[in-house]
Motif scaffolding. Sequence first.
Motif, PDB file in Angstrom:
ATOM      1  N   PRO A 372       0.823  -1.433   0.368  1.00  0.00           N
ATOM      2  CA  PRO A 372       0.267   0.292   0.099  1.00  0.00           C
ATOM      3  C   PRO A 372       0.662   0.753  -0.229  1.00  0.00           C
ATOM      4  O   PRO A 372       2.139   1.236   0.725  1.00  0.00           O
ATOM      5  N   ASN A 374       0.204   6.006  -0.518  1.00  0.00           N
ATOM      6  CA  ASN A 374      -0.568   6.655  -0.840  1.00  0.00           C
ATOM      7  C   ASN A 374       0.258   7.863  -2.001  1.00  0.00           C
ATOM      8  O   ASN A 374       1.544   7.209  -2.072  1.00  0.00           O
ATOM      9  N   THR A 469      -4.849   6.744  -9.701  1.00  0.00           N
ATOM     10  CA  THR A 469      -5.891   6.172  -9.703  1.00  0.00           C
ATOM     11  C   THR A 469      -6.138   5.291 -10.474  1.00  0.00           C
ATOM     12  O   THR A 469      -6.008   3.826 -10.727  1.00  0.00           O
ATOM     13  N   LYS A 472      -4.250   1.886  -8.907  1.00  0.00           N
ATOM     14  CA  LYS A 472      -5.192   1.436  -8.427  1.00  0.00           C
ATOM     15  C   LYS A 472      -6.047   0.514  -9.053  1.00  0.00           C
ATOM     16  O   LYS A 472      -6.478  -0.630  -8.614  1.00  0.00           O
ATOM     17  N   GLU A 473      -6.442   0.838 -10.589  1.00  0.00           N
ATOM     18  CA  GLU A 473      -7.143   0.214 -10.846  1.00  0.00           C
ATOM     19  C   GLU A 473      -6.632  -1.486 -11.182  1.00  0.00           C
ATOM     20  O   GLU A 473      -7.336  -2.382 -11.363  1.00  0.00           O
ATOM     21  N   GLU A 475      -3.979  -2.543  -9.903  1.00  0.00           N
ATOM     22  CA  GLU A 475      -4.395  -3.823  -8.261  1.00  0.00           C
ATOM     23  C   GLU A 475      -5.975  -3.740  -8.444  1.00  0.00           C
ATOM     24  O   GLU A 475      -5.858  -5.790  -8.547  1.00  0.00           O
ATOM     25  N   ARG A 476      -6.905  -3.445  -8.648  1.00  0.00           N
ATOM     26  CA  ARG A 476      -8.457  -4.120  -8.065  1.00  0.00           C
ATOM     27  C   ARG A 476      -8.347  -4.982  -9.105  1.00  0.00           C
ATOM     28  O   ARG A 476      -9.104  -6.429  -8.579  1.00  0.00           O
TER      29      ARG A 476
END
Length: 555
Positions: A372, A374, A469, A472-473, A475-476
């Motif tokens: 994780p 930021n 963004t 993170k997508e 990763e999803r």
Amino acid sequence: MTKKLAELISVAKGETPADLILANAKVINVFNGEIETGNVAIYRDRIAGVGDYRQAKKTLDLSGKYIAPGLINGHIHPESSMLGIGQYARAVVPHGTTALVTDLHEIANVCGLEGIKYVLDYAHHLPFDLFLMAPSCVPATHLETSGASLDAKEIRQLLKREEVIGLGEVMNFPGVLGNDKAVLEKISLAEGKIIDGHAPGVSGKDLTGYIAAGIYSDHESVSLDEAREKLRQGMWVMLREGSAEKNLEALLPLVTDKTYGRCLFVVDDRSCLDLLKDGDIDAVVRKAISLGLEPVRAIQLATINTAQYFRRDGLGAVAPGYMANLIVLNDLRRLQIETVFYRGEIVAQGGKPLFPLPKATTGLTNTVNIKPFNIERLRLSPSGEAMPVIEVVPGQIITRKRMEKIKATPDTSRDILKLVVVERHKATGNIGVGLVSGFGLKKGALASSIAHDSHNIIAVGTSDEDIFTAVKEIERLQGGLVATAGGKVLASLALPIAGILSDEPLEVVVSKLEGLEKIATELGTKLISPFATLSFLALPVIPEIRLTDRGMVEL
């Protein structure tokens, strides 16, 4: 086996009917470069003979159409198509590819031997011959973080497999030249087998030393002089034309009556979109003909030359005893492929595959493992001093380094954008941040979990928010391609198998890739294949400058 051989001889002598005769054909003879008129007699999976054959259980009148050997792609990473190997076969077999040589190092860099086995086990059920070169560079270098590692013990294990015919491209040329023990041990294990090279820009005594290690091919030449030097020193030169690597036009003058026997066509990396719309190795042959190469010679460079380099006896020609891997052409100069035969059976016609796909077991998923972080980790604070910028070279995978004074990042007015690589295998937390020029984005970001060769997540963008963004997508999705703008996901293509392959049909993957590339164009890029270009910016074995999860790398 003896009975089958005796029966083949009997058919060849005209004493016994063939299983199939392809009658009234113009046969491409790759041995003498001529076109001969005659019938091709097939017994089981072999060609019995070419000539005046009349007796057969079945006869197919070709009415003067051409017969050529099935095409052989001598250097290809099928994973770059983003297709599972079954869907990849659906893409390339109708284009005449009946054999391919690969080291599968893309999936091996993520999943090791398990990834290689996953592909090989499925490929056994497909109508092409897949020959494996044991991947020599997993990882390619110590300058990035990969998901797996193959040492000499595992290379020895692979070299014992029947379908493994040599050692894959030795990308770590600095390791060869520096007498790196681990690199030389792998080369020694392959003694007596084919060893493929990868030597971009290597010349002079360094090239001599590299070849002296027993490495006799190269696919990385981008200039005619470079290719000539490699051929002069004894290398087989692979003339490459992929989705992001456009070298054919520059290198084609190398092919003459004196040199053609040491040249062959390859694609290296080709997207699913290009495979479906333009073709595979057939597209390279077509382009070579359009550039002035005589058609039969162009076919030689995609058939018999490739077979001879890789010592694949029985492949690459329409001749007695050779495998009945054949293509029927309506038009020779345009290389219009009507029918494809694999081992004597029709496997594609009119551009459509005619073979079933066994059900694939979904494996090698959940491979995206990011520590994780930021958005602050993506910051790059310019000092106003000169900073290195990676300059994209359109149509090539080489890059140029330039120094620019940077007051703010990104700077869309000068086409200087943020480039980020996020480690995704071992949750190390490594994040490389740098600058790139050549994408032309005016807004938004593009990201991919295909980043040769270690396949970390790579992203380019005009704002940290859009880059974050996009990462993170991915990763999803557990792998994929993503386009974002205004902090929102605009489009995506999921690649859940090892984070580099789709589990969807060819046509679906192509449609989604076309949608992503359309959006990328709307965001400002003028690159023809922006995601393919992006995927190579983390490859630290290609000059001149790269970005990996460990930072900027200069060669």
